[in-house]
Each structure stands twice: as structure tokens, then as C-alpha cells.
Design a protein around this motif. Sequence first.
Motif, PDB file in Angstrom:
ATOM      1  N   GLY A  32     -29.024 -57.915  10.327  1.00  0.00           N
ATOM      2  CA  GLY A  32     -29.092 -59.203  10.792  1.00  0.00           C
ATOM      3  C   GLY A  32     -30.596 -59.887  11.003  1.00  0.00           C
ATOM      4  N   TYR A  33     -30.705 -61.224  11.232  1.00  0.00           N
ATOM      5  CA  TYR A  33     -31.655 -61.855  11.671  1.00  0.00           C
ATOM      6  C   TYR A  33     -31.664 -61.883  13.374  1.00  0.00           C
ATOM      7  CZ  TYR A  33     -32.840 -64.357   7.117  1.00  0.00           C
ATOM      8  OH  TYR A  33     -33.030 -64.387   6.035  1.00  0.00           O
ATOM      9  N   LYS A  34     -32.484 -62.365  13.727  1.00  0.00           N
ATOM     10  CA  LYS A  34     -32.633 -62.570  15.208  1.00  0.00           C
ATOM     11  C   LYS A  34     -32.162 -61.438  16.042  1.00  0.00           C
ATOM     12  CE  LYS A  34     -30.616 -66.756  14.811  1.00  0.00           C
ATOM     13  NZ  LYS A  34     -30.252 -67.998  15.306  1.00  0.00           N
ATOM     14  N   GLN A  35     -31.378 -61.527  17.186  1.00  0.00           N
ATOM     15  CA  GLN A  35     -30.817 -60.283  17.994  1.00  0.00           C
ATOM     16  C   GLN A  35     -29.560 -59.740  17.165  1.00  0.00           C
ATOM     17  OE1 GLN A  35     -30.690 -60.849  22.123  1.00  0.00           O
ATOM     18  NE2 GLN A  35     -31.859 -62.703  21.875  1.00  0.00           N
ATOM     19  N   SER A  36     -29.207 -59.812  15.958  1.00  0.00           N
ATOM     20  CA  SER A  36     -28.125 -59.094  15.113  1.00  0.00           C
ATOM     21  C   SER A  36     -28.924 -57.758  14.736  1.00  0.00           C
ATOM     22  CB  SER A  36     -27.586 -59.984  14.020  1.00  0.00           C
ATOM     23  OG  SER A  36     -26.871 -60.851  14.560  1.00  0.00           O
ATOM     24  N   GLY A  37     -29.952 -57.518  14.765  1.00  0.00           N
ATOM     25  CA  GLY A  37     -30.767 -56.260  14.680  1.00  0.00           C
ATOM     26  C   GLY A  37     -31.925 -56.208  13.709  1.00  0.00           C
ATOM     27  N   TRP A  38     -32.325 -54.935  13.338  1.00  0.00           N
ATOM     28  CA  TRP A  38     -33.604 -54.852  12.622  1.00  0.00           C
ATOM     29  C   TRP A  38     -33.338 -53.871  11.392  1.00  0.00           C
ATOM     30  CZ3 TRP A  38     -36.922 -52.324  17.181  1.00  0.00           C
ATOM     31  CH2 TRP A  38     -37.283 -53.159  17.834  1.00  0.00           C
ATOM     32  N   GLY A  39     -33.793 -54.464  10.071  1.00  0.00           N
ATOM     33  CA  GLY A  39     -33.634 -53.695   9.010  1.00  0.00           C
ATOM     34  C   GLY A  39     -32.163 -53.845   8.261  1.00  0.00           C
ATOM     35  N   ARG A  40     -31.992 -53.404   7.147  1.00  0.00           N
ATOM     36  CA  ARG A  40     -30.822 -53.801   6.409  1.00  0.00           C
ATOM     37  C   ARG A  40     -30.446 -52.405   5.673  1.00  0.00           C
ATOM     38  NH1 ARG A  40     -31.886 -57.667   8.431  1.00  0.00           N
ATOM     39  NH2 ARG A  40     -32.093 -59.710   7.764  1.00  0.00           N
ATOM     40  N   GLU A  41     -28.966 -52.303   5.830  1.00  0.00           N
ATOM     41  CA  GLU A  41     -28.140 -51.338   5.128  1.00  0.00           C
ATOM     42  C   GLU A  41     -27.631 -51.762   3.928  1.00  0.00           C
ATOM     43  OE1 GLU A  41     -25.481 -50.178   8.882  1.00  0.00           O
ATOM     44  OE2 GLU A  41     -26.517 -48.347   8.185  1.00  0.00           O
ATOM     45  N   ASN A  42     -27.410 -50.588   2.968  1.00  0.00           N
ATOM     46  CA  ASN A  42     -26.876 -50.959   1.552  1.00  0.00           C
ATOM     47  C   ASN A  42     -28.026 -51.446   0.822  1.00  0.00           C
ATOM     48  OD1 ASN A  42     -24.419 -50.184   2.093  1.00  0.00           O
ATOM     49  ND2 ASN A  42     -23.551 -52.111   2.611  1.00  0.00           N
ATOM     50  N   GLY A  43     -27.676 -51.540  -0.628  1.00  0.00           N
ATOM     51  CA  GLY A  43     -28.740 -51.739  -1.524  1.00  0.00           C
ATOM     52  C   GLY A  43     -29.935 -50.940  -1.688  1.00  0.00           C
ATOM     53  N   ALA A  44     -30.830 -51.230  -2.497  1.00  0.00           N
ATOM     54  CA  ALA A  44     -32.350 -50.704  -2.406  1.00  0.00           C
ATOM     55  C   ALA A  44     -32.830 -50.652  -0.880  1.00  0.00           C
ATOM     56  CB  ALA A  44     -33.201 -51.191  -3.459  1.00  0.00           C
ATOM     57  N   SER A  45     -32.654 -52.075  -0.282  1.00  0.00           N
ATOM     58  CA  SER A  45     -33.096 -51.924   1.050  1.00  0.00           C
ATOM     59  C   SER A  45     -32.941 -50.833   1.996  1.00  0.00           C
ATOM     60  CB  SER A  45     -32.704 -53.183   1.609  1.00  0.00           C
ATOM     61  OG  SER A  45     -32.230 -54.225   0.923  1.00  0.00           O
ATOM     62  N   ALA A  46     -31.654 -50.367   1.749  1.00  0.00           N
ATOM     63  CA  ALA A  46     -31.203 -49.329   2.625  1.00  0.00           C
ATOM     64  C   ALA A  46     -32.119 -47.918   2.818  1.00  0.00           C
ATOM     65  CB  ALA A  46     -29.713 -48.562   2.370  1.00  0.00           C
ATOM     66  N   LEU A  47     -32.869 -47.836   1.545  1.00  0.00           N
ATOM     67  CA  LEU A  47     -33.643 -46.485   1.299  1.00  0.00           C
ATOM     68  C   LEU A  47     -34.885 -46.924   2.330  1.00  0.00           C
ATOM     69  CD1 LEU A  47     -33.706 -46.545  -2.339  1.00  0.00           C
ATOM     70  CD2 LEU A  47     -32.269 -45.060  -0.749  1.00  0.00           C
ATOM     71  N   GLU A  48     -35.513 -48.032   2.535  1.00  0.00           N
ATOM     72  CA  GLU A  48     -36.780 -48.362   3.083  1.00  0.00           C
ATOM     73  C   GLU A  48     -36.531 -47.771   4.512  1.00  0.00           C
ATOM     74  OE1 GLU A  48     -39.298 -49.644   1.996  1.00  0.00           O
ATOM     75  OE2 GLU A  48     -38.517 -49.615   0.106  1.00  0.00           O
ATOM     76  N   ASN A  49     -35.296 -47.935   5.140  1.00  0.00           N
ATOM     77  CA  ASN A  49     -35.101 -47.201   6.391  1.00  0.00           C
ATOM     78  C   ASN A  49     -35.404 -45.832   6.564  1.00  0.00           C
ATOM     79  OD1 ASN A  49     -33.729 -49.771   6.930  1.00  0.00           O
ATOM     80  ND2 ASN A  49     -31.637 -49.136   6.663  1.00  0.00           N
ATOM     81  N   TYR A  50     -35.449 -45.362   5.481  1.00  0.00           N
ATOM     82  CA  TYR A  50     -35.366 -43.746   5.727  1.00  0.00           C
ATOM     83  C   TYR A  50     -36.666 -43.337   4.943  1.00  0.00           C
ATOM     84  CZ  TYR A  50     -30.915 -44.136   7.473  1.00  0.00           C
ATOM     85  OH  TYR A  50     -29.737 -44.491   8.516  1.00  0.00           O
ATOM     86  N   LEU A  51     -37.671 -44.095   4.541  1.00  0.00           N
ATOM     87  CA  LEU A  51     -38.915 -43.797   3.623  1.00  0.00           C
ATOM     88  C   LEU A  51     -40.169 -44.259   4.601  1.00  0.00           C
ATOM     89  CD1 LEU A  51     -37.778 -44.655   0.101  1.00  0.00           C
ATOM     90  CD2 LEU A  51     -38.196 -42.367   1.052  1.00  0.00           C
ATOM     91  N   GLU A  52     -41.186 -43.239   4.672  1.00  0.00           N
ATOM     92  CA  GLU A  52     -42.470 -43.522   4.747  1.00  0.00           C
ATOM     93  C   GLU A  52     -43.290 -43.978   3.603  1.00  0.00           C
ATOM     94  OE1 GLU A  52     -43.729 -43.872   7.745  1.00  0.00           O
ATOM     95  OE2 GLU A  52     -42.764 -42.377   9.374  1.00  0.00           O
TER      96      GLU A  52
END
Length: 504
Positions: free
Chosen positions: A476-496
Motif C-alpha cells: 500500500g501507499y499512504k495508510q495502507s502500509g509499508w513495503g511490498r509482498e510478492n515479486g522481487a520486492s518481497a525479498l527486500e523486506n527480509y534483507l539487510e
Amino acid sequence: MNMHFPSSTAVALAPAVQTFLDGGPKFLIDGRLVGSEAGGAIDVRNPATAQVVATVPEARESDIDLAVKAARRAFDDGPWTRMTPAERGKLVYRLGEIIERHAEEFAQLESLDNGKPISEARAADVPIAHNTFYYMAGWATKIAGSTLSPSVPGEFHAYTLREPVGVVGQIIPWNFPLMMAAWKLAPALATGCTVVLKAAEDTPLSALRLAQLIVEEADFPPGVINIVTGYGETAGASLVAHPLVDKVAFTGSTEVGKLIVKAAAGNLKRLTLELGGKAPTIVFPDADLDLAIPGVTMGSFFAQGQVCVAATRIYAHKSIFDRLIDGMTEAAGRIKVGPGLDSATQMGPLINAAQLERVTGYVQSGRDEGAHVQVGGDGFPGSAGYFLKPTILTDANPTMKVVREEIFGPVVVAQAFDDWELDRLAAEANNTEYGLAASVWTQNASVAQKMARRIRAGTVWINCHHVFDPVLPFGGYKQSGWGRENGASALENYLETKAVTMRL
Ligand code: NAP
Ligand code: MG
């Protein structure tokens, strides 16, 4: 409107499902199936009948502590983080195979627990879950840093390493229990994190069945995957506050998301949040109504409308408004509402009594504020289940609560527009604190693409709604959230990212 009750189309539970329910589902902690140390228990109900179908353990702070410590050991000392990416990818892939092998059992559990039609669970929840593991398994071997050229004087070799963030606490809602578990577990495991997943109190069954199958059919080192269930205010809050957790990934309401932001501040946990939505659905005068009528109807009522990206705010041009709404009214009236475990059912009950009360409260508020109930608006008096008919409200305006707030049920509001200047229309669509999804219906490719750019949301569907796939980033944009699930973007959530710089 057809209320469908068990008949020749009722689905008999598979013996493995019955054995699982009767056997007392267990947590997965440190590689073993265990009960709650604290001794708590939660009754699980079938929303179609309000009957208890199983009792599951309830995690309290001490159980969460055991699970987090197991995940911590598995990350800090275990073989998991020393495995090759290919070995890790194979294990993630195996989770997909387990779900696919037991697909019918998972579909039955999902339908029994959440209330959704078994046809939907078979066609969407279960295949999306296994495909998510298959897709993310492939990423394990493709995570890479880059080489860099610093401009400081001297000769340097510099590069980045991508490393797993560590122990992840994951909290999921009740609307797509197995699919949400897959969206959370698959990318975290592909990157080499270890996890503690808390399923929702209302729908713990598919996650706990997965826990059992992980022990029986997969070879994860102990502590890499821990699965528990318990109440949000206790188990969820303990997980979010735990000092040994490095990151929290949450899907649920915007309200609880904000509590989590505060609770995670203690050790500055990394956070991803998938929160609420109020998706606008814009139907232009040239839309193909043969596509839009069934498409928007499905967008509105799929999963009983208990979907954060449901097509809840319909804006249709006044030249086609009546044809669209008449078509949707007719289609909604034909939807077979009934128990999820009846294969003829097309829409099931809401998740629980509180949700039914909340959603019917919105229908009443719409009436009080002058909206017209075009179809639906009531349930089935005499039924013990939490049923509400597919409901369309017209004569709506932007100040009404039903237009502004997320309803999270089979209730949509429709408004007509006249002037279709795109900036004005986009401003109306964007007039919400949310920014999760939208759909645009037109045969004019240029109008569709211009609207896609103007809408501030993480997903824009054109001439379709509810298309989900592991390759498509979701969030989500705005108050629908932070970050993206699925796709290559999901990996970013779990990587330093680590920058390594060497003077040569
Ligand atoms: P919720 O109350 O926010 O609950 C979501 C999860 O958080 C559940 O596991 C819940 O536990 C847990 N929880 C509740 N309070 C907590 C706390 N203080 N600390 C930690 N965890 C806590 O949402 P819901 O009512 O179950 O689900 C409906 C909402 O979720 C809607 O607003 C919808 O838009 C949103 N949602 C968003 C997405 C998305 O992808 N963006 C997907 C689905 C749903 P228990 O329920 O077990 O108590
Ligand atoms: Mg809840």
C-alpha cells in the motif's frame, strides 16, 4: 437469492482432515509439535454454523518466548544460515509440494475455518499458496549484491552483501489464512531468515496443519519455522515486543498496524505492514459492460468482500450507471450464499458474529445517511451462521461513512459521475487515507494508462480485479502500509545491505 444448505453438494471432510481436527492441532516450536506451555486453548468455529470444530492451543508470553528463542538459536548457531542457497531453495520448494500434495485437505480446512466457498479455496487460496513457495524458492539462488566504484582518492574494491535480517515475527489475519502464511513464510525463508508465525485466532487450522506436515514431510532444521496461534493482544503483542526479534511483518487492520509501529520501537525492529484499503473501481462510459458487470461483481463479493482490495467504492459514468448497477444487482441476486463446504456455494458467511454486526452496522449507517439499498442488506433470519447477502448501496455521496471507511464485508457503495476530467476523477478516487488498490474499466488504453498513473495505490487493475500472482508486488501507499509482498520486492523486506570496502 438462494440460501444453500447441506444437500447432495455438501463436501464430506477427508479422513486426514478429521484426524487432524480430532487429534488436537499443535504448535510447531523448535522442530517439535507441542501444546501451549501456558495451557491456554481456543475453540475454533465454523462460521456457517457457529459450531466448534476443533480446539487449538493458545500461545501466551512464555510460549512466544520459547518460539522466539528457538528461532534465535536457529539463526545464530544453526546449520540453516550456513546452508547453500540451493539447499535453502529446495526446502522452500518442498513447502509448495507439501501444500500441493495435500491441496484438497487444505481447501477443506480453509473453507471450514474461514467460511469461504470451497470452490474458491480450491481455485485461489491453495494454488496461490503453493505457487508462492515455488516462486520464492527460485529467488534463494538469485539474491546478489553489486560491485561499486567509490570516487575517494586511492584504489578500492567495494561491493555489497545482501544478508538475512534475522529472526522475523509474522502476524497474519483471518481472510486468506494459508495464502497469507505463504506470502509471509516463503520470502523470509528464501532469504535465510528464521520465523515465528502467529496465525489469527479465528483461523488457525491451515497454519497448524502446515506445521504438522512440516514436521512429517520436510527437513527444516529445528527452530527455522515456528508456528503458533493465540490472541493478538497477548501472543501477537508479545511477539512484536520481544527483544530477540529483528523484524516484524504484519498484515491486518490499519488500527493495529499503528499499535505495532509503537510496540516495535523498543529495539527498532524493521517493519513491513499490509493494512486496510478502500479500493475505488472506476467504470468509464466506453467500458465493456459484458466484462465489467461480472468483473466488478466478483471484485465486490469475492471472499465475502472481506478483502483489503475489494472493489468497495464504485464510480460509474452516469451514461452507463443504471446498466452497470442493474446488471450487478441481478448478478448479486443470483449468487448462491451458503456454507463454504457446499460445493454449490458461491459466497459464504462472514468470519464471526462481531464482524457480521460491524458490517450490518455499516449498512444501517448507509441507510441513516440516505443511501439506497439496491440489493441485499440483510441475512437469513433463523440461520446460526454469520450470513449477509451481497449488498449494493446507491445514492451515496463522499461524506457518508460507508464511502469513507473500510467495511470489510459484502457491501459496496456506488456513485455516478458526469464530468470525467481525469485529474478530477483521480482526486476523488484518491480521496481516502488508504492507497492499496484500484480498478479501472475502459476500452480506451490511453485513459486506462493515464488513470493508472494518477491513482495513488500499490495495485491498479485495468479491466480486471483480484488478479494475484507471486510475481506481482502487492502493498500500500499512504495508510495502507509499508513495503511490498510478492515479486522481487518481497525479498527486500527480509534483507539487510552491507557495504564492504577494501583499500587495494
Ligand atoms: P486485526 O485485528 O488487525 O488482526 C490482524 C492480526 O493481528 C491477527 O493475527 C490479530 O490477532 C493480530 N493482532 C491484533 N491485535 C494485535 C496487537 N495489539 N499486537 C499484535 N498483533 C495483534 O485485523 P483483522 O480484524 O483480523 O483483519 C481485518 C483487517 O485486516 C482489515 O482492516 C483489512 O483491511 C486488513 N487486511 C489487510 C490485508 C493486506 O494485505 N493489506 C490483508 C488482509 C486483511 P487475533 O485476531 O488472533 O486476535
Ligand atoms: Mg481478531
